[in-house]
Design an enzyme around this catalytic site. Structure first.
Site, PDB file in Angstrom:
ATOM      1  N   GLU A  23      -4.670  -6.480  14.896  1.00 40.33           N
ATOM      2  CA  GLU A  23      -4.087  -5.179  14.514  1.00 40.33           C
ATOM      3  C   GLU A  23      -5.157  -4.086  14.650  1.00 40.33           C
ATOM      4  O   GLU A  23      -4.850  -2.941  14.959  1.00 40.33           O
ATOM      5  CB  GLU A  23      -3.540  -5.233  13.073  1.00 40.33           C
ATOM      6  CG  GLU A  23      -2.548  -4.126  12.761  1.00 40.33           C
ATOM      7  CD  GLU A  23      -1.753  -4.366  11.472  1.00 40.33           C
ATOM      8  OE1 GLU A  23      -0.671  -4.966  11.550  1.00 40.33           O
ATOM      9  OE2 GLU A  23      -2.199  -3.937  10.404  1.00 40.33           O
ATOM     10  N   LYS A  80       0.839  -1.202   0.000  1.00 40.82           N
ATOM     11  CA  LYS A  80       0.000   0.000   0.000  1.00 40.82           C
ATOM     12  C   LYS A  80       0.875   1.253   0.000  1.00 40.82           C
ATOM     13  O   LYS A  80       0.658   2.181  -0.745  1.00 40.82           O
ATOM     14  CB  LYS A  80      -0.930  -0.041   1.215  1.00 40.82           C
ATOM     15  CG  LYS A  80      -1.859   1.135   1.315  1.00 40.82           C
ATOM     16  CD  LYS A  80      -2.783   1.006   2.506  1.00 40.82           C
ATOM     17  CE  LYS A  80      -3.452   2.352   2.768  1.00 40.82           C
ATOM     18  NZ  LYS A  80      -4.284   2.349   3.962  1.00 40.82           N
ATOM     19  N   LYS A 126       9.138  -1.016  13.602  1.00 38.21           N
ATOM     20  CA  LYS A 126       9.754  -0.640  12.321  1.00 38.21           C
ATOM     21  C   LYS A 126      10.894   0.357  12.560  1.00 38.21           C
ATOM     22  O   LYS A 126      11.978   0.226  12.008  1.00 38.21           O
ATOM     23  CB  LYS A 126       8.714   0.023  11.405  1.00 38.21           C
ATOM     24  CG  LYS A 126       7.718  -0.914  10.782  1.00 38.21           C
ATOM     25  CD  LYS A 126       6.881  -0.147   9.773  1.00 38.21           C
ATOM     26  CE  LYS A 126       5.689  -0.953   9.292  1.00 38.21           C
ATOM     27  NZ  LYS A 126       4.751  -0.177   8.492  1.00 38.21           N
ATOM     28  N   GLU A 177      10.419  -4.866   4.350  1.00 40.48           N
ATOM     29  CA  GLU A 177      10.401  -6.278   3.945  1.00 40.48           C
ATOM     30  C   GLU A 177      10.107  -6.406   2.453  1.00 40.48           C
ATOM     31  O   GLU A 177      10.818  -7.095   1.710  1.00 40.48           O
ATOM     32  CB  GLU A 177       9.312  -7.047   4.727  1.00 40.48           C
ATOM     33  CG  GLU A 177       9.614  -7.279   6.181  1.00 40.48           C
ATOM     34  CD  GLU A 177       9.112  -6.161   7.085  1.00 40.48           C
ATOM     35  OE1 GLU A 177       8.886  -5.031   6.579  1.00 40.48           O
ATOM     36  OE2 GLU A 177       8.966  -6.409   8.293  1.00 40.48           O
TER      37      GLU A 177
HETATM   38  O1  F6P Z   1       1.784  -4.327   9.869  1.00 44.14           O
HETATM   39  C1  F6P Z   1       1.640  -2.968   9.611  1.00 44.14           C
HETATM   40  C2  F6P Z   1       1.200  -2.729   8.210  1.00 44.14           C
HETATM   41  O2  F6P Z   1       1.122  -1.370   8.018  1.00 44.14           O
HETATM   42  C3  F6P Z   1      -0.130  -3.416   7.882  1.00 44.14           C
HETATM   43  O3  F6P Z   1      -1.224  -2.714   8.322  1.00 44.14           O
HETATM   44  C4  F6P Z   1      -0.007  -3.580   6.422  1.00 44.14           C
HETATM   45  O4  F6P Z   1      -0.937  -4.506   5.943  1.00 44.14           O
HETATM   46  C5  F6P Z   1       1.432  -4.034   6.303  1.00 44.14           C
HETATM   47  O5  F6P Z   1       2.118  -3.269   7.264  1.00 44.14           O
HETATM   48  C6  F6P Z   1       2.048  -3.879   4.940  1.00 44.14           C
HETATM   49  O6  F6P Z   1       2.043  -2.540   4.533  1.00 44.14           O
HETATM   50  P1  F6P Z   1       2.225  -2.138   3.019  1.00 44.14           P
HETATM   51  O7  F6P Z   1       1.097  -2.742   2.258  1.00 44.14           O
HETATM   52  O8  F6P Z   1       2.200  -0.644   3.006  1.00 44.14           O
HETATM   53  O9  F6P Z   1       3.556  -2.679   2.544  1.00 44.14           O
END
Ligand code: F6P
Length: 549
Positions: free
Chosen positions: A355, A209, A514, A215
């Site tokens: 969450e 997103k 993080k 990661e």
């Molecule tokens: O675990 C925290 C979080 O922000 C989740 O809410 C989300 O699904 C995940 O990290 C991955 O985030 P992104 O889709 O921005 O990589």
């Protein structure tokens, strides 16, 4: 207008529920069924292809009335209207919460900042259909002209768990594409996945997103470098697709604009599988099945929005869960699907539920004085019966459980299915009825055991029973019924967040980890280790000194 900010413990219903618990705690489920022969019918909701029997719970009609009174006092009806109406109910991130718009009907109108977002959703859906049809049919080919055989979804959290859970759940409806999921920043996860893959026939879908998640970016970069050992830079356009709100960052990564799928900040990561985040789902089972899943979710959305609370599946299940969490002091809830296809379901729900509602500050910014988010766990039955059911049956903890089963097996083997479902029904019955000392004694008398030996063994074989369960009996595991099932739990999360007076749609708690990981990475890769507590310092020094590279 903001959501109502009511501390639930200050409501009249809360006080009444507390007194009601004291009055009814001694009742057993067995007695409740004995007293009311119509109990099962009264406490069952039939809706579409779902039958939800919540009669095996420690409650009476009065309990349900009081729970609904609580829902009313905290303004649940109004909150539902606000969510569907696109109000900024995710106040701490200044966002609306509109994953329901992702599965709206084409003729529906959901207006946000003067724009009908349903039209945008359908534009992206058309793109998903065109792209996935072309990959599945072989019209779009890899850089050497070969048809795609494998898809790797690169993402984490909501950008992984939803697609991974659904592609497993709908495997029966799958096509020739083999799906793989890389989520962990653990390089061993990446290389194990790449081990058997042919770069000429593998499509990579990068899902993030934010497109800033360490990661996912690390894994995507490693995988792109692996790909470029075999192919040219220009071939990336054919083999990589991306889903994100951050289209600028995607361009930097080198993904062709044709393969970029936008999403919106009004979709939370853990509620995003209905968006282009579900690209891997549409690839795995075809667009029509993906769309059927959205249709099933939309059916549940309409039910949640319109049904009376007493007949409303998400509301009833949410309020029963609050009854156990806040009044009985239950610590966890189990979710036991009786189908191997749903083996990832509770892992998926762990993110959605924990969450969202793992919060200790209320909507006034104050520390809550009551329990919030439930702890969720579970594995498919019957495997779980041979693992942790012992504790549910005879342990000291109260663990309400949802049993999810299907009337029809997908491969048509009724011999297996009858055995599976016999366990499904037997377990909820056994959890409720238990086994009394008289029953155990009668059984032992039939053996050749001495009286002394019988007396010694008897207490260990007694089951208290009175363990609560919900039974969700669904006609068949289809894309549509799965969509309804997932949406049911999403709405349950919403209801509980409203009652607990917390913000369910942010996740600040994940941010600390993080930030710290970034600092510690500098410590590991740099010359100096920054200031830490004694334990962390010692561990870091040991790791740096003894790491074998
Ligand atoms: O675990 C925290 C979080 O922000 C989740 O809410 C989300 O699904 C995940 O990290 C991955 O985030 P992104 O889709 O921005 O990589």
């Amino acid at each position: 207008m903001a959501l109502q900010h009511t501390n639930p413990t200050t409501t009249k219903a809360w006080g009444k529920l507390t007194r009601h618990l004291a009055d009814t705690k001694a009742n057993t489920l067995k007695e409740l069924f004995r007293e009311d022969p119509k109990r099962a019918q009264k406490h069952t909701i039939s809706w579409n292809d779902f039958l939800v029997d919540f009669s095996k719970n420690r409650l009476t009609q009065e309990t349900l009335d009081l729970l609904m009174e609580l829902a009313n006092e905290v303004g649940l009806k109004d909150a539902i209207e606000k969510q569907y109406g696109g109000e900024t109910i995710n106040q701490t991130e200044d966002r609306a919460v509109l994953h329901t718009a992702l599965r709206a009907k084409k003729t529906d109108v959901v207006t946000l900042d003067g724009v009908n977002i349903v039209s945008e959703v359908y534009e992206v859906k058309a793109h998903i259909k065109a792209f996935t049809d072309a990959i599945i049919s072989g019209e779009k080919k890899g850089y050497t002209g070969k048809t795609f055989t494998d898809v790797v979804n690169i993402g984490i959290g909501g950008s992984d768990l939803g697609p991974a859970m659904v592609t497993e759940a709908l495997k029966f409806y799958g096509n020739h594409l083999k799906m793989h999921f890389v989520s962990n920043v653990d390089g061993d996860h990446v290389y194990e996945t790449l081990k058997g893959l042919n770069p000429e026939t593998t499509l990579f879908v990068v899902v993030s997103k934010t497109f800033t998640t360490q990661e996912t970016l690390s894994n995507a970069t490693t995988i792109k470098n692996w790909f470029l050992k075999h192919a040219e830079q220009e071939d990336v356009a054919k083999h990589f697709a991306a889903v994100s709100t951050n289209t600028e960052k995607i361009a930097e990564f080198g993904i062709s604009a044709d393969n970029v799928f936008p999403m919106w900040d009004w979709v939370g990561g853990r509620f995003s599988l209905w968006s282009a985040v579900g690209l891997s789902i549409a690839l795995a089972v075809g667009y029509d099945h993906f769309d059927a899943m959205l249709e099933g979710a939309n059916d549940m959305d309409v039910h949640f929005k319109t049904a009376d609370f007493q007949e409303n599946i998400p509301v009833v299940l949410a309020m029963i869960s609050i009854w156990y969490n806040n009044f009985y002091g239950a610590e966890t809830e189990a979710i036991i699907p009786y189908t191997q296809y749903l083996s990832r379901f509770s892992a998926y729900l762990q993110q959605g539920i924990m969450e969202s509602n793992g919060k200790s500050v209320d909507r006034n910014g104050e520390r809550v004085t009551y329990e919030t988010g439930t702890i969720i766990w579970g594995e498919p039955g019957t495997n779980s019966q041979h693992a942790f059911f012992q504790l549910i049956h005879q342990g000291t903890k109260l663990i309400p459980a949802d049993f999810i089963g299907f009337k029809t097996p997908l491969h048509g083997d009724n011999d297996h299915h009858n055995k599976l479902m016999a366990n499904f029904f037997a377990q909820t019955e056994a959890l409720m009825n238990g086994k009394t000392s008289d029953q155990v004694n009668d059984e032992l008398v039939q053996t050749n055991m001495s009286e002394e030996a019988r007396k010694l063994l008897l207490p260990f074989k007694v089951f208290e029973g009175n363990k609560p369960t919900n039974t969700l009996l669904i006609d068949k595991l289809t894309p549509k019924s799965l969509g309804s099932l997932i949406a049911l739990y999403e709405h349950k999360i919403f209801v509980q967040g409203i009652v607990w007076n917390i913000f369910s749609y942010d996740q600040w708690g994940v941010e600390l980890g993080k930030q710290l990981a970034t600092t510690v990475l500098n410590d590991i890769e740099g010359q100096e280790i920054a200031d830490h507590d004694g334990s962390t310092l010692n561990l870091l020094e040991t790791f740096k000194n003894e790491q074998v590279i």
